[in-house]
Design a protein around this motif. Sequence first.
Motif, PDB file in Angstrom:
ATOM      1  N   LEU A   1       0.719  -1.332   0.112  1.00 49.48           N
ATOM      2  CA  LEU A   1       0.172   0.026   0.050  1.00 49.48           C
ATOM      3  C   LEU A   1       0.893   1.304   0.069  1.00 49.48           C
ATOM      4  CD1 LEU A   1      -2.769   0.968   0.254  1.00 49.48           C
ATOM      5  CD2 LEU A   1      -2.503   1.303   2.704  1.00 49.48           C
ATOM      6  N   CYS A   2       1.840   1.289   0.908  1.00 49.42           N
ATOM      7  CA  CYS A   2       2.821   2.458   0.941  1.00 49.42           C
ATOM      8  C   CYS A   2       3.354   2.772  -0.434  1.00 49.42           C
ATOM      9  CB  CYS A   2       3.820   2.061   1.952  1.00 49.42           C
ATOM     10  SG  CYS A   2       3.189   2.230   3.740  1.00 49.42           S
ATOM     11  N   ASN A   3       4.005   1.374  -0.856  1.00 50.69           N
ATOM     12  CA  ASN A   3       4.651   1.714  -2.393  1.00 50.69           C
ATOM     13  C   ASN A   3       3.768   2.364  -3.296  1.00 50.69           C
ATOM     14  OD1 ASN A   3       7.771   0.821  -2.451  1.00 50.69           O
ATOM     15  ND2 ASN A   3       6.724  -0.488  -1.065  1.00 50.69           N
ATOM     16  N   LEU A   4       2.537   1.708  -3.473  1.00 52.83           N
ATOM     17  CA  LEU A   4       1.622   2.239  -4.553  1.00 52.83           C
ATOM     18  C   LEU A   4       1.128   3.690  -4.405  1.00 52.83           C
ATOM     19  CD1 LEU A   4      -0.460  -1.041  -5.090  1.00 52.83           C
ATOM     20  CD2 LEU A   4       1.479  -0.114  -6.336  1.00 52.83           C
ATOM     21  N   MET A   5       0.718   3.899  -2.735  1.00 54.94           N
ATOM     22  CA  MET A   5       0.319   5.393  -2.725  1.00 54.94           C
ATOM     23  C   MET A   5       1.043   6.423  -2.607  1.00 54.94           C
ATOM     24  SD  MET A   5      -3.004   4.847  -2.377  1.00 54.94           S
ATOM     25  CE  MET A   5      -4.212   5.846  -1.245  1.00 54.94           C
ATOM     26  N   LEU A   6       2.470   6.002  -2.640  1.00 56.98           N
ATOM     27  CA  LEU A   6       3.639   7.251  -2.894  1.00 56.98           C
ATOM     28  C   LEU A   6       3.311   8.192  -3.781  1.00 56.98           C
ATOM     29  CD1 LEU A   6       7.072   5.727  -2.208  1.00 56.98           C
ATOM     30  CD2 LEU A   6       5.982   7.250  -1.049  1.00 56.98           C
ATOM     31  N   GLU A   7       2.712   7.448  -4.932  1.00 54.92           N
ATOM     32  CA  GLU A   7       2.421   8.082  -6.213  1.00 54.92           C
ATOM     33  C   GLU A   7       1.244   9.199  -6.149  1.00 54.92           C
ATOM     34  OE1 GLU A   7       4.294   7.932  -8.744  1.00 54.92           O
ATOM     35  OE2 GLU A   7       5.506   6.513  -7.603  1.00 54.92           O
ATOM     36  N   GLU A   8       0.460   9.031  -5.265  1.00 52.31           N
ATOM     37  CA  GLU A   8      -0.688   9.807  -5.096  1.00 52.31           C
ATOM     38  C   GLU A   8      -0.123  10.743  -3.920  1.00 52.31           C
ATOM     39  OE1 GLU A   8      -3.691   9.074  -6.395  1.00 52.31           O
ATOM     40  OE2 GLU A   8      -2.184   7.581  -7.270  1.00 52.31           O
ATOM     41  N   LEU A   9       0.570  10.578  -3.015  1.00 52.45           N
ATOM     42  CA  LEU A   9       1.078  11.478  -1.921  1.00 52.45           C
ATOM     43  C   LEU A   9       2.081  12.421  -2.636  1.00 52.45           C
ATOM     44  CD1 LEU A   9       2.092   9.303   1.107  1.00 52.45           C
ATOM     45  CD2 LEU A   9       0.529  11.185   1.193  1.00 52.45           C
ATOM     46  N   LYS A  10       2.705  12.008  -3.553  1.00 49.85           N
ATOM     47  CA  LYS A  10       3.707  12.993  -4.384  1.00 49.85           C
ATOM     48  C   LYS A  10       2.866  14.140  -4.979  1.00 49.85           C
ATOM     49  CE  LYS A  10       7.141   9.544  -5.859  1.00 49.85           C
ATOM     50  NZ  LYS A  10       7.803   8.688  -6.699  1.00 49.85           N
ATOM     51  N   LYS A  11       1.705  13.745  -5.474  1.00 52.14           N
ATOM     52  CA  LYS A  11       0.825  14.802  -6.186  1.00 52.14           C
ATOM     53  C   LYS A  11       0.021  15.822  -5.201  1.00 52.14           C
ATOM     54  CE  LYS A  11      -0.430  11.312  -9.446  1.00 52.14           C
ATOM     55  NZ  LYS A  11      -1.876  10.406  -9.505  1.00 52.14           N
ATOM     56  N   SER A  12       0.294  15.577  -3.846  1.00 50.01           N
ATOM     57  CA  SER A  12      -0.557  16.224  -3.020  1.00 50.01           C
ATOM     58  C   SER A  12      -0.146  17.841  -3.221  1.00 50.01           C
ATOM     59  CB  SER A  12      -0.191  15.773  -1.665  1.00 50.01           C
ATOM     60  OG  SER A  12      -0.522  16.768  -0.420  1.00 50.01           O
ATOM     61  N   SER A  13      -1.138  18.496  -2.838  1.00 49.85           N
ATOM     62  CA  SER A  13      -0.793  20.082  -3.127  1.00 49.85           C
ATOM     63  C   SER A  13      -0.173  20.609  -1.602  1.00 49.85           C
ATOM     64  CB  SER A  13      -1.771  20.805  -3.433  1.00 49.85           C
ATOM     65  OG  SER A  13      -2.899  20.718  -2.856  1.00 49.85           O
ATOM     66  N   ALA A  14      -0.434  19.644  -0.360  1.00 52.26           N
ATOM     67  CA  ALA A  14      -0.196  20.090   1.097  1.00 52.26           C
ATOM     68  C   ALA A  14       1.306  20.405   0.955  1.00 52.26           C
ATOM     69  CB  ALA A  14      -0.410  18.887   1.687  1.00 52.26           C
ATOM     70  N   SER A  15       1.802  21.213   1.917  1.00 51.86           N
ATOM     71  CA  SER A  15       3.184  21.639   1.930  1.00 51.86           C
ATOM     72  C   SER A  15       3.837  20.507   2.467  1.00 51.86           C
ATOM     73  CB  SER A  15       3.220  23.064   2.938  1.00 51.86           C
ATOM     74  OG  SER A  15       2.885  22.392   4.061  1.00 51.86           O
ATOM     75  N   GLU A  16       3.352  19.576   3.224  1.00 49.83           N
ATOM     76  CA  GLU A  16       4.257  18.272   3.450  1.00 49.83           C
ATOM     77  C   GLU A  16       3.334  17.099   3.943  1.00 49.83           C
ATOM     78  OE1 GLU A  16       4.673  18.892   8.173  1.00 49.83           O
ATOM     79  OE2 GLU A  16       6.245  19.820   7.228  1.00 49.83           O
ATOM     80  N   PRO A  17       3.143  16.472   2.792  1.00 45.93           N
ATOM     81  CA  PRO A  17       2.457  15.259   3.026  1.00 45.93           C
ATOM     82  C   PRO A  17       3.093  14.203   3.968  1.00 45.93           C
ATOM     83  CG  PRO A  17       3.081  15.511   0.501  1.00 45.93           C
ATOM     84  CD  PRO A  17       3.446  16.592   1.420  1.00 45.93           C
ATOM     85  N   ARG A  18       2.147  13.513   4.541  1.00 44.72           N
ATOM     86  CA  ARG A  18       2.833  12.347   5.581  1.00 44.72           C
ATOM     87  C   ARG A  18       2.137  11.056   5.465  1.00 44.72           C
ATOM     88  NH1 ARG A  18       2.526  16.479  10.978  1.00 44.72           N
ATOM     89  NH2 ARG A  18       3.549  18.294   9.957  1.00 44.72           N
ATOM     90  N   LEU A  19       3.201  10.177   5.692  1.00 45.05           N
ATOM     91  CA  LEU A  19       2.952   8.735   5.777  1.00 45.05           C
ATOM     92  C   LEU A  19       3.433   8.476   7.199  1.00 45.05           C
ATOM     93  CD1 LEU A  19       3.777   6.289   2.950  1.00 45.05           C
ATOM     94  CD2 LEU A  19       3.655   5.679   5.476  1.00 45.05           C
ATOM     95  N   VAL A  20       2.288   7.968   7.844  1.00 46.07           N
ATOM     96  CA  VAL A  20       2.365   7.532   9.305  1.00 46.07           C
ATOM     97  C   VAL A  20       2.186   6.000   9.340  1.00 46.07           C
ATOM     98  CG1 VAL A  20       1.660   7.942  11.836  1.00 46.07           C
ATOM     99  CG2 VAL A  20       1.730   9.841   9.871  1.00 46.07           C
ATOM    100  N   ILE A  21       3.223   5.141   9.977  1.00 42.73           N
ATOM    101  CA  ILE A  21       2.760   3.740  10.320  1.00 42.73           C
ATOM    102  C   ILE A  21       3.081   3.613  11.936  1.00 42.73           C
ATOM    103  CG2 ILE A  21       3.775   1.569   9.896  1.00 42.73           C
ATOM    104  CD1 ILE A  21       5.197   2.570   7.574  1.00 42.73           C
TER     105      ILE A  21
ATOM    106  N   SER B   1      13.779  13.385  -2.052  1.00 45.04           N
ATOM    107  CA  SER B   1      13.381  13.599  -3.369  1.00 45.04           C
ATOM    108  C   SER B   1      11.770  14.122  -3.465  1.00 45.04           C
ATOM    109  CB  SER B   1      13.640  12.716  -4.303  1.00 45.04           C
ATOM    110  OG  SER B   1      12.758  11.373  -3.732  1.00 45.04           O
ATOM    111  N   THR B   2      10.910  13.667  -2.186  1.00 48.02           N
ATOM    112  CA  THR B   2       9.692  13.929  -2.670  1.00 48.02           C
ATOM    113  C   THR B   2       9.100  14.849  -1.640  1.00 48.02           C
ATOM    114  OG1 THR B   2       8.989  12.284  -0.886  1.00 48.02           O
ATOM    115  CG2 THR B   2       9.097  11.522  -3.075  1.00 48.02           C
ATOM    116  N   GLY B   3       9.828  15.105  -0.475  1.00 46.17           N
ATOM    117  CA  GLY B   3       9.266  16.331   0.548  1.00 46.17           C
ATOM    118  C   GLY B   3       8.177  15.423   1.433  1.00 46.17           C
ATOM    119  N   ILE B   4       8.028  14.260   1.322  1.00 43.08           N
ATOM    120  CA  ILE B   4       6.963  13.598   2.120  1.00 43.08           C
ATOM    121  C   ILE B   4       7.729  13.283   3.683  1.00 43.08           C
ATOM    122  CG2 ILE B   4       5.709  11.313   2.308  1.00 43.08           C
ATOM    123  CD1 ILE B   4       5.562  11.259  -0.775  1.00 43.08           C
ATOM    124  N   THR B   5       6.850  13.343   4.585  1.00 41.84           N
ATOM    125  CA  THR B   5       7.188  13.285   5.924  1.00 41.84           C
ATOM    126  C   THR B   5       6.977  11.692   6.204  1.00 41.84           C
ATOM    127  OG1 THR B   5       7.428  15.605   6.607  1.00 41.84           O
ATOM    128  CG2 THR B   5       7.113  13.873   8.543  1.00 41.84           C
TER     129      THR B   5
END
Length: 320
Positions: free
Chosen positions: A122-142, A212-216
């Motif tokens: 799920l994380c690997n597939l949804m990375l693409e969606e998070l990269k497109k986010s217009s939020a200043s810092e999209p986050r992935l929390v486990i 590379s993505t700015g995702i936290t």
Amino acid sequence: MEQHRKSTVAITGASSGVGLYAAKALAQRGWHVVMACRDLPKAEKAAQTVGIPSESYTIMHIDLASLESVRQFVKNFRASGKSLDALVCNAAIYMPLLKEPLRSPEGYELTVATNHLGHFLLCNLMLEELKKSSASEPRLVILGTVTHNPDELGGKIPPRPDLGNFEGFEAGFKEPISMIDGKKFEPVKAYKDSKVCNVLTMRELHRRYHESTGITFSSLYPGCVADTPLFRNHYSLFQKLFPLFQKYITGGYVSQDLAGERVAAVVADSEYSQSGAYWSWGNRQKKDGKSFVQKVSPQARDDEKAKRMWDLSTKLVGLA
């Protein structure tokens, strides 16, 4: 004037326990919550019971034990046209009384398949969606757990997690193999091993993609939520006594509401923007308990282990 777009978060296992209360807390903060759950009527009822406004959530089907179901969820999410600003990998199963391993549709041991491999895909597939986010810092929390860490009181109770050298993963992780280290089936250890993999996944996502993505990317242990449905497969006496023990003896008890608030904070608040961090509120809760970055267990901070986990998991979920 253009209406402000609500931020969207997807939460796995949001139909009960910490996931449900995190959904409630984020909806209260103005987020739209995609409740990714196995049982849709149960999720609907749960959302209504805790009072999440109907316009603040969407329920979508996912069964994390099934890689096919995870892929279908991602397709459905993309088709919905929603943007994704945060992903919370919260769902987990814990089946301490099993004598024999149960298997996922792909033939993998069920605890590790659900808690780790499904989320890994799920994380690997949804990375693409998070990269497109217009939020200043999209986050992935486990979500983490104190039991992953033998350095802490809550993690000292045997069996201790041990991934070995991933012998079970390397051998294909199917019948007769049921443990990551290839050893004899141990249901409690399977749960702890899967949670070590969750932390390794977070750290490796951070190492590979943060710059590379700015995702936290982060994890947290929200405290001991002793009355969560996570323990529904345990002895009924344990279900009665464990919350009392945590409340009155160890002081580690945290309500589902407070745990949900903590998850929401790590998803939404600016003070949790550090990527690669594992947040904790300590084992002995003070009422004004402040969060801090907790050192993860020796296994979970082993970068070589993280890379090996990544490579083998990539094969097992069909991403290689």
